[in-house]
Enzyme design. Structure first.
Site, short mmCIF file in Angstrom:
data_model
loop_
_atom_site.label_atom_id
_atom_site.label_comp_id
_atom_site.label_asym_id
_atom_site.label_seq_id
_atom_site.Cartn_x
_atom_site.Cartn_y
_atom_site.Cartn_z
N GLU A 67 46.89 -103.81 31.73
CA GLU A 67 48.12 -103.12 32.13
C GLU A 67 49.29 -104.02 31.80
O GLU A 67 49.28 -105.21 32.12
CB GLU A 67 48.13 -102.85 33.63
CG GLU A 67 47.29 -101.67 34.05
CD GLU A 67 47.37 -101.44 35.55
OE1 GLU A 67 48.38 -101.84 36.17
OE2 GLU A 67 46.41 -100.90 36.10
N ASP A 78 56.84 -102.26 44.35
CA ASP A 78 56.36 -103.62 44.14
C ASP A 78 56.91 -104.62 45.14
O ASP A 78 58.04 -104.52 45.58
CB ASP A 78 56.71 -104.07 42.71
CG ASP A 78 55.85 -103.38 41.69
OD1 ASP A 78 54.61 -103.52 41.76
OD2 ASP A 78 56.39 -102.65 40.84
N TYR A 193 43.57 -94.43 39.63
CA TYR A 193 43.98 -95.73 40.15
C TYR A 193 44.07 -95.59 41.66
O TYR A 193 44.98 -94.95 42.17
CB TYR A 193 45.34 -96.10 39.55
CG TYR A 193 45.81 -97.52 39.81
CD1 TYR A 193 45.79 -98.07 41.08
CD2 TYR A 193 46.32 -98.29 38.77
CE1 TYR A 193 46.24 -99.36 41.31
CE2 TYR A 193 46.78 -99.58 38.99
CZ TYR A 193 46.74 -100.10 40.26
OH TYR A 193 47.20 -101.36 40.48
#
Ligand SMILES: Cc1ncc(COP(=O)(O)O)c(C=O)c1O
Lengths: 290, 405
Positions: A67, A78, A193
């Site tokens: 990734e 994040d 994911y």
């Protein structure tokens, strides 16, 4: 309007694409009897040259899928480590176009390792969605994770990604309940994911027990491979996750190693690449059950 | 744009939370179920007369609504043109319009069984309003505030703490409102079970823009009636400052279909829209996606968000609510701007002529009124949203005027 001024790729050229690198990789690993190690680093962190050296070194160190984070000023999902990585990358002039260039350079020496771009929607919008999907595929990108485009907004990018032969990998979270799961999975290709924690990257880790419950729940609804990410730091955690699911994604732990290796002004040191790749090697050994 | 104009401007958003192409729900999967839960809860609350009754009871007896409509006679005489009226939301409890939507949202959070409240704040007004209502309802409250804003809005930081809230200074990015919102969203993702995120403006993912607009529309609804009583007619022009755009939407929305009423949203021009130092998203930005919605944003050619600048911490935001982007493209509302210096001048003029110290945010709206009123005939009526009082800004203003305090 999708925010792009370019023409949409003709749907009629929606020819069958060569079997995707992502599907091929997961199939090969399944035959080998093990899960995948998926690594995450930001493109251009801490500079283009180091970033390219890292990318080129990752498959040899044991990364099965790669990734590449696309730097964005406002990475909402994040934690601090990846926020700082984005700031370092932006400081040296990272752009989406630049990251595609990195992938193109990587592809010259590697035609097998799947590359997934992970990032936020606004840089793609600014680039032009249609043109981006075409250019990404041409650069050798295999899949996209666009964190802030949920299935509800899939119309924004799904047709263009599909036409270009790019997998759209979607996040499934602990908050994604059984009622919602089929809808999310229906919009997913390549792999699923699983965000193993309710939280941002690099903050905490899921318990083995919670994963043992979550993965079968998702399996009931999909035959796609499942990779577990967010919060996997150690070889042991990576090994467990790769056995429980079909892959383990390690990001913040690698970004932390990279960051710790830098000069005070944020520039790379000679040992930066080696330190990160050594860590990838240790993670890969655990994933391979060694 | 060759789309036909809508026959009403009051229909939006659609079921996807879109105002034309703007708005939507651009959030990570972790938040998505929660956003849908807020939407469902809000839809149910809207249909519940008891919810409305409780909200209005609080507005009357706790906030002090309706806020007065004030004919600014000395200012009008000074400007020598159209009559200027102020909608005095600065008289609300806590000193700004923010509490209108905070009360609605906290009542919603209680209905949803949420036990913790978080908020972002720029000037601190939304943080103070949220901390206030949390004190009233005995809910723990965490306010995310850019470290830069913590510095320049010290009085409000202290107020929030007195009210029992925890103030978290945010140091990422430019450490202002945008970064506070990022951090609040990050915290929310990690605490979805028990936490409600009380957003302070008409931005964020659907349903926030419509929900905050609905609550703030009490401003325009009251003003419409009050103007009828005072003048027997509608105003000719509405003027409001635009940060995220909640006080403006609140004033404009009830008038959107009254075609005789012109509307002006005033963005912060900082050092000037021709410089890099401003917060004029509609004037100088272009559409993009940030904080859960598609809207006009200040950004570079590569889609990286650029920093906003304004003397007013409440306007210092590189985006704007999606409904404003839509009204801008339709041309229903005119978006103009006022510089730091113009706002400072308006701040002082209002204080001296009307005995009202306005917040720096509505001082931007007033700067446009000062430009516009003299050009209009004396029979015309301008209604401006005086959405906040200036106590919080006296230190900033003193510094700019070179006064030691
Ligand atoms: C008094 C006042 N007016 C305006 C604003 C800007 O927000 P909005 O445009 O949502 O009304 C703020 C924000 O802090 C404020 O405190």
């Amino acid at each position: 309007m999708t925010g792009s001024d370019r023409e949409a790729p003709q749907r009629s050229v929606d020819r069958p694409h060569p079997a995707s690198r992502i599907a091929a990789k997961f199939a090969a690993l399944k035959a080998e009897g093990r899960g995948a190690l998926v690594t995450y680093l930001q493109g251009y962190d801490p500079d283009r040259e180091t970033s390219l050296a890292l990318l080129r070194g990752l498959p040899g160190a044991g990364a099965d899928l790669i990734e590449v984070g696309v730097p964005f000023t406002d990475p909402m999902a994040d934690g601090p480590a990846i926020q700082r990585a984005a700031q370092r990358a932006l400081k040296v002039g990272a752009t989406l176009e630049g990251v595609l260039g990195l992938v193109r350079d990587f592809r010259q020496g590697d035609d097998g390792t799947p590359i997934i771009l992970m990032g936020y929607y606004n840089p793609i919008l600014a680039y032009g969605v249609d043109r981006f999907c075409v250019d990404a595929a041409a650069a050798g990108v295999d899949g996209l994770i666009v964190v802030d485009v949920p299935p509800e907004e899939a119309g924004e990018i799904e047709p263009q990604a599909r036409a270009a032969g790019l997998d759209l990998i979607r996040l499934v979270a602990p908050t994604t309940d059984d009622a919602r799961l089929p809808r999310v999975l229906a919009a997913t290709s390549g792999f699923v994911y699983y965000v193993s924690i309710t939280g941002i990257t690099g903050t905490r880790s899921a318990t083995a027990a919670s994963l043992e419950e979550a993965i079968p729940r998702i399996r009931k609804h999909t035959s796609l491979p499942i990779a577990i990410g967010f919060g996997i730091r150690t070889p042991q955690q990576a090994g467990e996750a790769a056995r429980l699911a079909d892959g383990a994604v390690v990001g913040t732990a690698l970004v932390d190693t990279l960051a710790a290796s830098l000069e005070e002004d944020g520039t790379a040191r000679p040992e930066t690449v080696g330190l990160v790749l050594d860590q990838v090697g240790a993670l890969a050994a655990a994933v391979r059950g060694r | 744009m060759n789309k036909p104009l809508p026959n009403t401007y009051r229909q939006g958003p659609d079921s996807q939370g879109r105002f034309g192409q703007f708005g939507g729900r651009f959030v990570a999967e972790t938040l998505m179920p929660l956003i849908l839960e807020v939407e469902q809860a809000y839809e149910a609350a809207k249909r519940d007369p008891a919810f409305d009754a409780e909200w209005r009871r609080l507005l009357t007896h706790y906030v002090g609504r309706p806020s007065p409509l004030w004919f600014a006679e000395r200012l009008t005489a000074h400007l020598g043109g159209a009559k200027v009226y102020f909608k005095r939301d600065e008289l609300n409890h806590t000193g700004a319009h923010k509490i209108n939507a905070v009360l609605g949202q906290i009542l919603l959070a209680k209905r949803m069984g949420k036990t913790r409240i978080i908020a972002e704040t720029g000037a601190g007004q939304h943080g103070v309003a949220t901390a206030t209502v949390c004190a009233l309802f005995d809910l723990p409250c965490t306010v995310f505030m850019g470290a830069t804003d913590v510095e320049r809005q010290q009085p409000n930081v202290f107020r929030m703490k007195l009210l029992g809230a925890e103030v978290v200074p945010v140091t990422s990015g430019a450490a202002t409102l945008k970064d506070a919102m990022n951090e609040a969203l990050r915290y929310w993702v990690a605490n979805v079970q028990d936490t409600y995120y009380c957003i302070g403006t008409v931005a964020g993912p659907h349903p926030y823009p419509v929900m905050v607009r609905d609550f703030q529309s009490v401003i325009g609804e009251e003003a419409k009636q009050q103007m009828q009583a005072a003048e027997g007619r509608l105003p000719d022009a509405l003027v409001a400052a635009i940060g995220g755009g909640s006080n403006a939407m609140g004033l404009f929305y009830p008038f959107l279909d009254d075609s005789s009423v012109r509307m002006y949203g005033v963005e912060a021009a900082g050092h000037g829209v021709e410089t890099e130092q401003h917060a004029a998203s509609l004037t100088k930005g272009r559409p993009g996606v940030l904080h859960g919605n598609r809207t006009y944003l200040l950004q570079d050619a590569h889609g990286q968000i650029t920093e906003a600048h304004s003397i007013s911490a409440g306007l210092d935001y590189p985006g704007v609510g999606p409904e404003h982007s839509w009204l801008h493209e339709l041309g229903r509302v005119q978006y103009v701007s006022a510089t730091d210096d113009e706002a400072l001048a308006a701040f002082q003029l209002c204080s001296k002529l009307e005995g009202i110290i306005p917040a720096l945010e509505p001082a931007h709206a007033l700067a446009h009124v000062i430009r516009m009123a003299p050009t209009l005939p004396k029979e015309e009526i301008i209604l401006m949203n005086l959405c906040g009082r200036g106590d919080k800004d006296i230190f900033t203003v003193a510094r700019h005027l070179g006064v030691e305090m």
